[in-house]
Motif scaffolding. Structure first.
Motif, PDB file in Angstrom:
ATOM      1  N   LYS A 150       0.830  -1.205   0.000  1.00 27.55           N
ATOM      2  CA  LYS A 150       0.000   0.000   0.000  1.00 27.55           C
ATOM      3  C   LYS A 150       0.866   1.257   0.000  1.00 27.55           C
ATOM      4  CE  LYS A 150      -3.930  -2.123   2.412  1.00 27.55           C
ATOM      5  NZ  LYS A 150      -4.760  -2.102   3.639  1.00 27.55           N
ATOM      6  N   GLY A 151       1.935   1.231   0.784  1.00 26.99           N
ATOM      7  CA  GLY A 151       2.832   2.376   0.816  1.00 26.99           C
ATOM      8  C   GLY A 151       3.524   2.601  -0.512  1.00 26.99           C
ATOM      9  N   ILE A 152       3.964   1.525  -1.145  1.00 26.66           N
ATOM     10  CA  ILE A 152       4.626   1.625  -2.450  1.00 26.66           C
ATOM     11  C   ILE A 152       3.653   2.131  -3.506  1.00 26.66           C
ATOM     12  CG2 ILE A 152       5.725   0.279  -4.287  1.00 26.66           C
ATOM     13  CD1 ILE A 152       6.875  -1.524  -2.062  1.00 26.66           C
ATOM     14  N   TYR A 153       2.399   1.726  -3.401  1.00 23.92           N
ATOM     15  CA  TYR A 153       1.385   2.211  -4.353  1.00 23.92           C
ATOM     16  C   TYR A 153       1.211   3.720  -4.226  1.00 23.92           C
ATOM     17  CZ  TYR A 153      -3.085   2.803  -6.723  1.00 23.92           C
ATOM     18  OH  TYR A 153      -4.078   3.231  -7.568  1.00 23.92           O
ATOM     19  N   GLY A 154       1.218   4.219  -2.988  1.00 21.29           N
ATOM     20  CA  GLY A 154       1.140   5.663  -2.789  1.00 21.29           C
ATOM     21  C   GLY A 154       2.333   6.381  -3.391  1.00 21.29           C
ATOM     22  N   CYS A 155       3.509   5.760  -3.290  1.00 23.90           N
ATOM     23  CA  CYS A 155       4.711   6.340  -3.910  1.00 23.90           C
ATOM     24  C   CYS A 155       4.560   6.394  -5.424  1.00 23.90           C
ATOM     25  CB  CYS A 155       5.938   5.515  -3.540  1.00 23.90           C
ATOM     26  SG  CYS A 155       6.350   5.522  -1.782  1.00 23.90           S
ATOM     27  N   PHE A 156       3.960   5.350  -6.006  1.00 27.13           N
ATOM     28  CA  PHE A 156       3.753   5.326  -7.457  1.00 27.13           C
ATOM     29  C   PHE A 156       2.798   6.423  -7.900  1.00 27.13           C
ATOM     30  CE2 PHE A 156       1.456   3.784 -11.237  1.00 27.13           C
ATOM     31  CZ  PHE A 156       2.530   3.653 -12.106  1.00 27.13           C
ATOM     32  N   LEU A 157       1.783   6.700  -7.097  1.00 28.73           N
ATOM     33  CA  LEU A 157       0.856   7.783  -7.426  1.00 28.73           C
ATOM     34  C   LEU A 157       1.576   9.128  -7.428  1.00 28.73           C
ATOM     35  CD1 LEU A 157      -2.366   6.785  -5.412  1.00 28.73           C
ATOM     36  CD2 LEU A 157      -1.853   6.365  -7.826  1.00 28.73           C
ATOM     37  N   LEU A 191       2.075   6.706   6.605  1.00 28.68           N
ATOM     38  CA  LEU A 191       1.107   5.910   7.366  1.00 28.68           C
ATOM     39  C   LEU A 191       1.615   4.494   7.568  1.00 28.68           C
ATOM     40  CD1 LEU A 191      -2.204   7.071   5.624  1.00 28.68           C
ATOM     41  CD2 LEU A 191      -1.263   7.877   7.785  1.00 28.68           C
ATOM     42  N   VAL A 192       2.249   3.957   6.521  1.00 25.93           N
ATOM     43  CA  VAL A 192       2.786   2.606   6.613  1.00 25.93           C
ATOM     44  C   VAL A 192       3.922   2.550   7.624  1.00 25.93           C
ATOM     45  CG1 VAL A 192       4.084   0.846   5.337  1.00 25.93           C
ATOM     46  CG2 VAL A 192       2.086   1.914   4.304  1.00 25.93           C
ATOM     47  N   THR A 193       4.746   3.587   7.644  1.00 23.60           N
ATOM     48  CA  THR A 193       5.883   3.618   8.564  1.00 23.60           C
ATOM     49  C   THR A 193       5.424   3.540  10.013  1.00 23.60           C
ATOM     50  OG1 THR A 193       7.177   4.921   6.989  1.00 23.60           O
ATOM     51  CG2 THR A 193       7.887   4.955   9.292  1.00 23.60           C
ATOM     52  N   THR A 194       4.313   4.207  10.322  1.00 25.67           N
ATOM     53  CA  THR A 194       3.778   4.179  11.680  1.00 25.67           C
ATOM     54  C   THR A 194       2.766   3.053  11.876  1.00 25.67           C
ATOM     55  OG1 THR A 194       2.067   5.784  11.022  1.00 25.67           O
ATOM     56  CG2 THR A 194       4.099   6.657  11.958  1.00 25.67           C
ATOM     57  N   GLN A 195       2.641   2.187  10.843  1.00 22.98           N
ATOM     58  CA  GLN A 195       1.715   1.056  10.873  1.00 22.98           C
ATOM     59  C   GLN A 195       0.272   1.496  11.121  1.00 22.98           C
ATOM     60  OE1 GLN A 195       3.682  -1.775  13.669  1.00 22.98           O
ATOM     61  NE2 GLN A 195       3.875  -3.079  11.871  1.00 22.98           N
ATOM     62  N   SER A 196      -0.098   2.634  10.545  1.00 27.02           N
ATOM     63  CA  SER A 196      -1.479   3.094  10.625  1.00 27.02           C
ATOM     64  C   SER A 196      -2.326   2.335   9.593  1.00 27.02           C
ATOM     65  CB  SER A 196      -1.553   4.599  10.357  1.00 27.02           C
ATOM     66  OG  SER A 196      -0.753   5.313  11.284  1.00 27.02           O
ATOM     67  N   THR A 197      -3.630   2.385   9.778  1.00 24.67           N
ATOM     68  CA  THR A 197      -4.529   1.687   8.867  1.00 24.67           C
ATOM     69  C   THR A 197      -4.663   2.457   7.552  1.00 24.67           C
ATOM     70  OG1 THR A 197      -5.786   0.800  10.734  1.00 24.67           O
ATOM     71  CG2 THR A 197      -6.854   0.778   8.559  1.00 24.67           C
ATOM     72  N   VAL A 198      -4.459   1.762   6.444  1.00 27.46           N
ATOM     73  CA  VAL A 198      -4.635   2.342   5.115  1.00 27.46           C
ATOM     74  C   VAL A 198      -5.740   1.544   4.420  1.00 27.46           C
ATOM     75  CG1 VAL A 198      -3.535   2.948   2.930  1.00 27.46           C
ATOM     76  CG2 VAL A 198      -2.184   2.942   5.032  1.00 27.46           C
ATOM     77  N   SER A 199      -6.936   2.110   4.389  1.00 26.09           N
ATOM     78  CA  SER A 199      -8.089   1.383   3.852  1.00 26.09           C
ATOM     79  C   SER A 199      -8.093   1.394   2.335  1.00 26.09           C
ATOM     80  CB  SER A 199      -9.390   1.998   4.379  1.00 26.09           C
ATOM     81  OG  SER A 199      -9.547   3.315   3.870  1.00 26.09           O
ATOM     82  N   ILE A 200      -8.844   0.473   1.773  1.00 28.36           N
ATOM     83  CA  ILE A 200      -9.004   0.408   0.319  1.00 28.36           C
ATOM     84  C   ILE A 200      -9.719   1.654  -0.187  1.00 28.36           C
ATOM     85  CG2 ILE A 200     -10.045  -0.874  -1.571  1.00 28.36           C
ATOM     86  CD1 ILE A 200      -7.657  -2.261  -0.336  1.00 28.36           C
ATOM     87  N   ASN A 201     -10.684   2.158   0.584  1.00 32.27           N
ATOM     88  CA  ASN A 201     -11.402   3.376   0.186  1.00 32.27           C
ATOM     89  C   ASN A 201     -10.439   4.560   0.081  1.00 32.27           C
ATOM     90  OD1 ASN A 201     -13.883   2.100   0.066  1.00 32.27           O
ATOM     91  ND2 ASN A 201     -14.385   2.545   2.195  1.00 32.27           N
ATOM     92  N   TYR A 202      -9.478   4.613   0.988  1.00 32.94           N
ATOM     93  CA  TYR A 202      -8.489   5.700   0.942  1.00 32.94           C
ATOM     94  C   TYR A 202      -7.621   5.575  -0.302  1.00 32.94           C
ATOM     95  CZ  TYR A 202      -4.897   8.980   2.500  1.00 32.94           C
ATOM     96  OH  TYR A 202      -4.035  10.045   2.584  1.00 32.94           O
ATOM     97  N   LEU A 203      -7.241   4.364  -0.649  1.00 31.46           N
ATOM     98  CA  LEU A 203      -6.438   4.147  -1.856  1.00 31.46           C
ATOM     99  C   LEU A 203      -7.227   4.516  -3.114  1.00 31.46           C
ATOM    100  CD1 LEU A 203      -4.676   0.752  -1.027  1.00 31.46           C
ATOM    101  CD2 LEU A 203      -3.727   3.057  -0.867  1.00 31.46           C
TER     102      LEU A 203
END
Length: 284
Positions: free
Chosen positions: A165-172, A244-256
């Motif tokens: 999920k974090g890598i996907y955010g980087c790609f965006l 968010l990933v670094t702090t292990q927070s929740t990253v929902s599919i809706n947010y993505l």
């Protein structure tokens, strides 16, 4: 549509022929492999720091590929008048821009997939494999109280899925930077395009801070200008799922999905502006 596909395919083929593409991949791969060494003195935050270093490395590599490839397949073609031959055929300038962007973005996607695989394996070797080795030494697998496959699956289902999920955010983020690399490459050289993309990266990460600092206690005019500037700049803080990933927070599919929609709209807007500007440019 066929013209866009053909231009994108040729752009990708030209990009992967360049030695700089493989140099960026090689250097990034080495940095990812030795990333655990950067976290030796993190004092309990080794895992979080490794995530941050890994995703920052992949993002930086993607941005470099975007800048270098855009300069090679757009700036050089315009300066060498190669673009005239292509545009003299039944190819619209909008198809030229969209095709170039698609080819560059596909090149970045391939690089992201490769570097992500390297990072995930390195992350598992550093953080997942030690638990399996500890269970082997303790004899848990012999007694049947644990399973190698079950432990590996559990690690990938939690830790690696979070990393993905974090890598996907980087790609965006890199997708937006690629659209800026394209618009800058139509007019400027490699150096100026690189400086411009780095500036966009920095401003995009502090856009919210700029708005609040400029609008606080200012006149209506300054507040309005701050709002316009903040709206036009990309909000990388919204796409920064790596934090968010670094702090292990929740990253929902809706947010993505929300961030994906924002990226799609923003990239479409930048490409539209690029097409308007490029359509008025006289290439000679």
């Amino acid at each position: 549509m066929s013209n866009i596909y053909n231009i994108g395919r040729i752009t990708y083929q030209e990009a992967v022929r360049q030695s700089l593409f493989y140099i960026v991949l090689a250097v990034s791969t080495v940095l990812l492999l030795i990333s655990p060494l950067f976290c030796l003195f993190a004092f309990g935050e080794e895992v979080s720091m490794m995530r941050e270093v890994g995703m920052a490395t992949i993002t930086f590599a993607g941005m470099l590929i975007a800048i270098l490839t855009a300069s090679q397949v757009i700036t050089n073609e315009i300066e060498n008048l190669t673009a005239i031959m292509l545009l003299s055929k039944p190819v619209r300038r909008s198809e030229f821009i969209i095709g170039k962007f698609a080819g560059i973005l596909f090149t970045i996607l391939i690089a992201f997939l490769f570097l992500s695989m390297v990072f995930i394996l390195t992350y598992w070797w550093k953080n997942g494999l030690p638990d399996i080795e500890a269970n082997i030494k303790s004899g848990k697998y012999l007694t049947g109280s644990a399973s190698v496959l079950k432990d590996t699956y559990s690690f990938f289902r939690t830790e690696i899925w979070l990393l993905a999920k974090g890598i996907y955010g980087c790609f965006l983020q890199v997708s937006i930077l690629t659209s800026f690399a394209v618009i800058l490459a139509t007019y400027f050289s490699l150096v100026i395009s690189g400086i411009g993309c780095f500036a966009i990266l920095i401003l995009g990460n502090i856009s919210d801070y700029l708005y609040h600092s400029l609008s606080q206690g200012s006149s209506i005019l300054i507040t309005g200008l701050a709002r316009i500037v903040s709206t036009l700049l990309p909000h990388f803080s919204l796409l920064n799922t790596s934090s968010l990933v670094t702090t292990q927070s929740t990253v929902s599919i809706n947010y993505l999905l929300l961030t994906s929609f924002y990226t799609l709209i923003y990239v479409a807007f930048v490409l539209y502006i690029t097409i308007l500007i490029f359509s008025k440019r006289e290439i000679k």
